[in-house]
Design an enzyme around this catalytic site. Structure first.
Site, PDB file in Angstrom:
ATOM      1  CD  GLU A 159      -3.034  -1.042   2.239  1.00 62.86           C
ATOM      2  OE1 GLU A 159      -2.906  -0.186   3.128  1.00 62.86           O
ATOM      3  OE2 GLU A 159      -4.012  -1.812   2.172  1.00 62.86           O
ATOM      4  CD  GLU A 267      -4.217  -6.381   4.479  1.00 64.67           C
ATOM      5  OE1 GLU A 267      -3.091  -6.125   4.900  1.00 64.67           O
ATOM      6  OE2 GLU A 267      -5.176  -5.577   4.551  1.00 64.67           O
TER       7      GLU A 267
END
Length: 481
Positions: A159, A267
């Protein structure tokens, strides 16, 4: 003849059994020996979260064999075949934990960065944070885990492209770190270990992040700056009423439909509706998605303050299963594993597109594919290796029975909890177990179900058969003398 029997005995009773390596083949993960397709059925494993990682403490998620044994036993029952570990101390000994997960057919996806200073790229100061000390850190993680056959891959970043402005400056540096890791692995590892990126589900940047990182700069298949796999942290499917369309999974399938590398959820598992029922599992591993996606990693194993956990861990080492664990186990038990392992031949035929500004749709997203050069001292690290590397290795797993108390969601203690070592060509799969109450006792001690099957199955049965073979050979040898 007797010496031959001795050799057979030593061969058959070797304590270390390794899983088969998994390789990237086109858009699929594939077992390097059986050629079965490998779909990630995974879980994020970071007890304490990022706040619980303290450098120099002598502790990380894979440093305590007693705790890993407990968690591996529960994960094996759950049916997972992969863990993702975010924050690791490469100076620690991870041999027993990695060997325990190897024994039960669970692979490891490992982040090379950490939240500590000089151990990740700083989007606000890329030129300073991309330095030789940082590279020494990420190469140390490679050294610590390169020898474990169940190391599935390394995340070069997580990220990093997320906030406004990061999409302009970060992408070339991600390709640089990917290059550095792949060159180091090529020079210092006995096998190729894939390197990829884990992206935030920020739709303004997602498609461009994928296109930028997965294209070939020079049009060849040997571009070392190109990622080997792409992970997506997605929480768009929330609650039992969500559907393939309302969660936007149809858009993701379309977005990644022509992928030339494995794509998976690094995720997933929205918790806006509790307890979670995880019916997105059937979509992710169903026919609408398996042609494009390679599975996913549930967030997360341990219950933290953000309330995504499947298991409560207590300070005294005991653990309690949550309802979410039971619900996920039920979903996994519905999967058609043989179908998931079948090949996806069309996924191996596509060639990566040539990098160009035309692949990028966002006005502010970087269209420059000029990758930064190595920082001072970086080339020496790649050529000569880091100093005093801490190389992990498989060790014998002599303890299989969990000695710490673990309780089911009904409050009863789970009896005879143990890992079940698997033959070396197998990864763990959902096995139809129901940990809700089938193997627990109530608080009063009354049995709520049958005893679990013997933990000597799999490799244990194989070794028993081999023992009988050796005995038979011994008898024949004695009779012939």
């Amino acid at each position: 003849m007797l010496s031959l029997i001795g050799v057979l005995f030593l061969l058959f009773f070797s304590g270390v059994s390794a899983v088969q390596n998994i390789k990237v083949q086109g858009a699929d993960y594939v077992n390097n020996v059986t050629s079965d397709r490998f779909q990630i059925i995974g879980i994020a494993y970071q007890p304490g979260g990022s706040a619980g990682f303290i450098g120099g403490s002598g502790i990380d998620p894979l440093s305590n064999g007693t705790l890993c044994l407990r968690d591996a036993a529960l994960m094996q029952r759950l049916g997972v075949n992969t863990i993702r570990v975010y924050n690791l101390d490469p100076s620690l000994n991870h041999d027993l934990c990695a060997s325990i997960f190897n024994a039960v057919g669970i692979y490891m996806l490992l982040d090379v960065n950490s939240p500590l200073p000089n151990e990740s790229l700083n989007p606000g100061d890329l030129t300073s944070s991309y330095n030789s000390a940082y590279l020494n850190r990420v190469f140390a993680v490679v050294e610590a885990f390169k020898n474990f056959p169940n190391t599935l891959g390394f995340f070069s970043g997580n990220e990093v492209i997320q906030f406004s402005g990061s999409e302009t400056v970060v992408p070339p540096y991600l390709r640089a770190v990917t290059r550095d890791l792949k060159q180091y692995i090529s020079k210092h590892s006995s096998r190729n270990i894939p390197v990829g990126y884990s992206a935030a589900d920020v739709r303004d940047f997602l498609a461009d992040s994928f296109a930028y990182l997965s294209c070939d700069i020079d049009g060849s298949s040997s571009d070392e700056t190109r990622i080997d796999f792409f992970g997506l942290n997605s929480y768009s499917w929330c609650g039992g009423d969500a559907t393939f369309q309302t969660a936007g999974y149809d858009i993701l399938v379309q977005m990644f439909g022509n992928t030339t590398i494995p794509v998976f959820f690094s995720e997933y598992g929205c918790n806006k509706v509790k307890p979670r029922v995880f019916n997105e599992v059937q979509a992710l591993y169903g026919p609408e998605m398996t042609g494009v996606m390679s599975g996913g990693i549930i967030y997360e194993y341990v219950q933290e303050s953000n309330e995504y956990g499947l298991v409560d861990l207590h300070d005294n080492g005991t653990a309690t299963i949550r309802i979410d664990y039971n619900n996920l186990q039920k979903q996994y038990n519905k999967l058609d594993i043989k179908q998931l392992q079948s090949g996806n031949s069309s996924a191996t035929m596509l060639k990566a597109p040539r990098c160009s500004g035309g692949l990028i749709t966002g006005a502010s997203f970087s269209k420059s594919f000029k990758v930064p050069s190595l920082p001072s001292g970086g080339q020496s690290l790649i050529d000569n290796g880091i100093q005093n590397p801490n190389n992990g290795k498989l060790v014998d797993v002599t303890e299989t029975v969990v000695k710490l108390d673990v309780y089911g969601s009904n409050g009863g203690r789970i009896e005879n909890l143990a890992i079940k070592p698997l033959p070396e060509d197998q990864s763990n799969t959902p096995n139809g177990q129901d940990t809700t109450g089938a193997t627990t006792t109530t608080a009063s001690g009354t049995s709520t179900g049958p005893k679990p099957e013997s933990t000597t199955g799999g490799a244990g049965h194989l070794r028993m058969n081999l023992l009988l073979t050796c005995v038979a050979l011994s008898v024949l040898a004695l009779r012939s003398t």
